[in-house]
Design a protein around this motif. Structure first.
Motif, PDB file in Angstrom:
ATOM      1  N   ALA A 341       0.858  -1.189   0.000  1.00  0.00           N
ATOM      2  CA  ALA A 341       0.000   0.000   0.000  1.00  0.00           C
ATOM      3  C   ALA A 341       0.887   1.229   0.000  1.00  0.00           C
ATOM      4  N   VAL A 342       0.530   2.194  -0.832  1.00  0.00           N
ATOM      5  CA  VAL A 342       1.256   3.459  -0.904  1.00  0.00           C
ATOM      6  C   VAL A 342       0.281   4.579  -0.591  1.00  0.00           C
ATOM      7  N   SER A 347       3.358  16.672   3.581  1.00  0.00           N
ATOM      8  CA  SER A 347       4.420  16.461   4.566  1.00  0.00           C
ATOM      9  C   SER A 347       3.958  16.733   5.993  1.00  0.00           C
ATOM     10  N   ASP A 348       2.793  17.379   6.151  1.00  0.00           N
ATOM     11  CA  ASP A 348       2.269  17.614   7.497  1.00  0.00           C
ATOM     12  C   ASP A 348       1.807  16.319   8.161  1.00  0.00           C
ATOM     13  N   HIS A 349       1.740  15.228   7.394  1.00  0.00           N
ATOM     14  CA  HIS A 349       1.369  13.922   7.949  1.00  0.00           C
ATOM     15  C   HIS A 349       2.585  13.143   8.465  1.00  0.00           C
ATOM     16  N   VAL A 379       4.533   8.364   0.721  1.00  0.00           N
ATOM     17  CA  VAL A 379       5.179   9.348  -0.143  1.00  0.00           C
ATOM     18  C   VAL A 379       4.641  10.703   0.310  1.00  0.00           C
ATOM     19  N   LEU A 380       5.487  11.451   1.014  1.00  0.00           N
ATOM     20  CA  LEU A 380       5.071  12.729   1.581  1.00  0.00           C
ATOM     21  C   LEU A 380       5.605  13.862   0.713  1.00  0.00           C
ATOM     22  N   ALA A 426       9.218  14.331  -4.567  1.00  0.00           N
ATOM     23  CA  ALA A 426       8.005  14.706  -3.833  1.00  0.00           C
ATOM     24  C   ALA A 426       8.303  15.528  -2.590  1.00  0.00           C
ATOM     25  N   ASP A 427       9.361  15.192  -1.868  1.00  0.00           N
ATOM     26  CA  ASP A 427       9.623  15.884  -0.611  1.00  0.00           C
ATOM     27  C   ASP A 427      10.462  17.151  -0.778  1.00  0.00           C
ATOM     28  N   SER A 428      10.599  17.613  -2.019  1.00  0.00           N
ATOM     29  CA  SER A 428      11.319  18.862  -2.256  1.00  0.00           C
ATOM     30  C   SER A 428      10.331  19.974  -2.593  1.00  0.00           C
TER      31      SER A 428
END
Length: 572
Positions: A341-342, A347-349, A379-380, A426-428
């Motif tokens: 599962a993805v 990013s607040d999670h 994937v934040l 994604a995190d940038s």
């Protein structure tokens, strides 16, 4: 080069090593740092020096002799060179170098796909917005990331389910209902005081107006919800407002080219008893305790997950904290047969990831489920800024507070929106430059890629106009491609060969941006080849070989753009 060719060469090494009495060795093939040294390099001889108590150059010499004696060698490797303390450098045969061209045209849209995870089920959850307002830029980024990642997973054989999770059990729906009801009263001439926590956007007035007009909404489930027009009919206002916004969100996502296979309601976790079952399993595990009138999960018992303090499960007022239904939800995912599962979230999670995984592991063990430790994979993503006319855009009239997904698509179109949204890790953080996305220049990556595809199509059109035949796939299978021996052609072929591995890595690492980087490099290699070599020359062998290369490059560009959900125009 393609993995199957690498594997074939590794097999040659392994057979030679076995003949030398060596069976426990990992043979790695790499590109030499200096192109003049060849196409591949291997340092296995130096690795074996201590084990065989022999000079590594002597080991390399014996290895090369044994490899060259194998019948398959000549078709793959043209020549060897032993360099330095014992490096084995290799130059590929012409057949091996051009193998990718033939394979691309043989497989077409399936080039790059494999069956590594044939039929295994994966659930990718993204967007998951509450039906309380228009979708914002974070939802847009999630939508593009989730959709492209789903496409990438399919290329690796995964059976993908795209899921949207509605948090319909929280206070937000009540706030929506209250906000619409107040706007209805306002439209009826009543003076109202609008609360600070109410939804302020123009869309609330649109819903109120349609409610008073007694309009009917068709839901995606095939139901009809007709507004009663009665301001005191709170249940009808709630149902009408939620259906209205679900349809609007569906329309916005459709404009971005994003769709889902399943919609899951948080409320069903309660009505189906899944939250209660998860809580009972956590209590039965012995890792919970009561304190200050609340029920806690002792997450600090699980140091490997990195949670720094215990977490409240049930508050003093009897309500569960939000991670508890999340645990129940992910147990449901696994029990529905999804071995992976993805979750794509903001990013607040970040703070919730450890406690959810701990809860899933603890409850899963009590329920007899063998759930992977990293379940789900997160994937934040970080938010993005939008710059238009050199100024940051912060607000949309429709939403009242933020730039919406629809604003973005309206400004730059689907192609540019999708590409830019996945073009960075994604995190940038990154800035979405509207002016750049609309520019017709090489600085705009979308234009650059689409122009490369259109340019190839233009060359093929010119060839037909000149009366030249375009070689078909069957002809190319037996065609002499030795004319593709210049450095630009070889660089383009090498890049084409990297496409399958690029897809594999992008899927494995949940990193769609790597495909964007690859396609820009591919387009760059094509433009370099096109600018250096004339394609439509008089020599038929040279012309057909170059046309075959262009056909392969066009197919890979098309395949990659299709995975990104970006069009591949034939004219620009």
């Amino acid at each position: 080069m393609l993995n199957e060719q690498k594997n074939a060469i590794i097999s040659l090494f392994n057979q030679a090593l076995e003949d030398m009495g060596v069976t426990q060795t990992n043979v790695l093939l790499e590109r030499p740092k200096v192109a003049a040294h060849g196409d591949l390099a291997c340092n296995v001889a130096m690795q074996l020096a201590r084990q065989l108590k022999t000079n590594p150059r002597a080991i390399a010499t014996e290895l090369v002799n044994r490899i060259q004696s194998q019948p398959q060698c000549a078709d793959l490797i043209e020549g060897f060179e032993i360099a330095g303390p014992g490096f084995i450098n290799m130059r590929l045969s012409q057949n091996a170098k051009t193998f990718a061209v033939r394979k691309v045209l043989r497989l077409g849209s399936n080039f790059g796909h494999n069956t590594d995870h044939d039929g295994e089920k994966i659930l990718i959850e993204y967007v998951s917005a509450n039906p309380t307002g228009p979708l914002h830029l974070g939802h847009a980024r999630q939508g593009a990331l989730g959709d492209v990642l789903s496409n990438l997973m399919k290329t690796q054989g995964w059976k993908v389910c795209r899921e949207f999770y509605y948090n319909d059990a929280g206070v937000q729906i009540q706030t929506l209902t209250d906000s619409v009801q107040l706007r209805i009263k306002e439209l009826q001439g009543e003076t109202i005081t609008f609360p600070e926590n109410g939804y302020q956007g123009l869309y609330i007035k649109d819903i109120a107006r349609d409610f008073l007009d007694k309009k009917t909404i068709q839901t995606r489930e095939g139901q009809s919800i007709t507004a009663s027009g009665d301001v005191s009919d709170t249940a009808n206002i709630r149902a009408f407002s939620v259906a209205y916004l679900k349809n609007e969100q569906d329309s916005d996502l459709s404009a971005l080219g994003v769709s889902f296979d399943n919609f899951y309601l948080e409320s069903s976790l309660y009505s189906d008893g899944l939250v209660e079952r998860a809580v009972n399993a956590l209590i039965a595990s012995g890792h919970t305790y009561e304190q200050d009138g609340a029920l806690w999960l002792r997450t600090t018992d699980f140091k490997e997950f990195g949670d720094d303090k215990d977490r409240v499960m049930r508050k003093q007022d009897g309500h569960y904290t939000y991670f508890v239904p999340d645990v129940a939800y992910h147990l449901s995912k696994f029990e529905r047969g999804y071995i992976k599962a993805v979750d794509i979230q903001g990013s607040d999670h970040h703070g919730t990831t450890a406690r959810v995984r701990i809860g899933v592991q603890v409850a899963g063990q009590q329920l007899g489920l063998d759930i992977p430790k990293v379940f789900p994979i997160y994937v934040l993503h970080k938010m993005l800024k939008v710059i238009k006319d050199g100024v940051e855009v912060k607000m949309s009239k429709r939403s009242g507070t933020y730039v919406t997904l629809r604003d973005l698509v309206n400004w730059v179109g689907r192609d540019a929106a999708r590409f830019f949204l996945v073009s960075r890790k994604a995190d940038s953080e990154f800035v979405f430059d509207i002016d750049l996305a609309l520019s017709q220049s090489d600085e705009n990556p979308v234009y650059y890629l689409q122009y490369a595809h259109a340019r190839i199509c233009s060359v093929l059109t010119q060839a037909k106009e000149k009366g030249f035949d375009i070689p078909g796939q069957e002809a190319i299978e037996s065609m002499d491609l030795s004319a593709l021996d210049d450095k630009n052609a070889q660089a383009l072929i090498a890049r084409i060969s990297e496409f399958p591995e690029t897809l594999s890595v992008a899927a494995k690492e949940c990193a769609p941006h790597t495909l964007c980087f690859y396609l820009k490099d591919l387009a760059g290699d094509f433009h370099a080849f096109y600018n250096a070599e004339r394609v439509l020359v008089d020599d038929a062998n040279v012309r057909n070989a170059r046309l075959a290369l262009l056909l392969a490059a066009r197919q890979v560009l098309h395949n990659g753009l299709d995975l990104l959900g970006v069009s591949a125009p034939e004219k620009m």
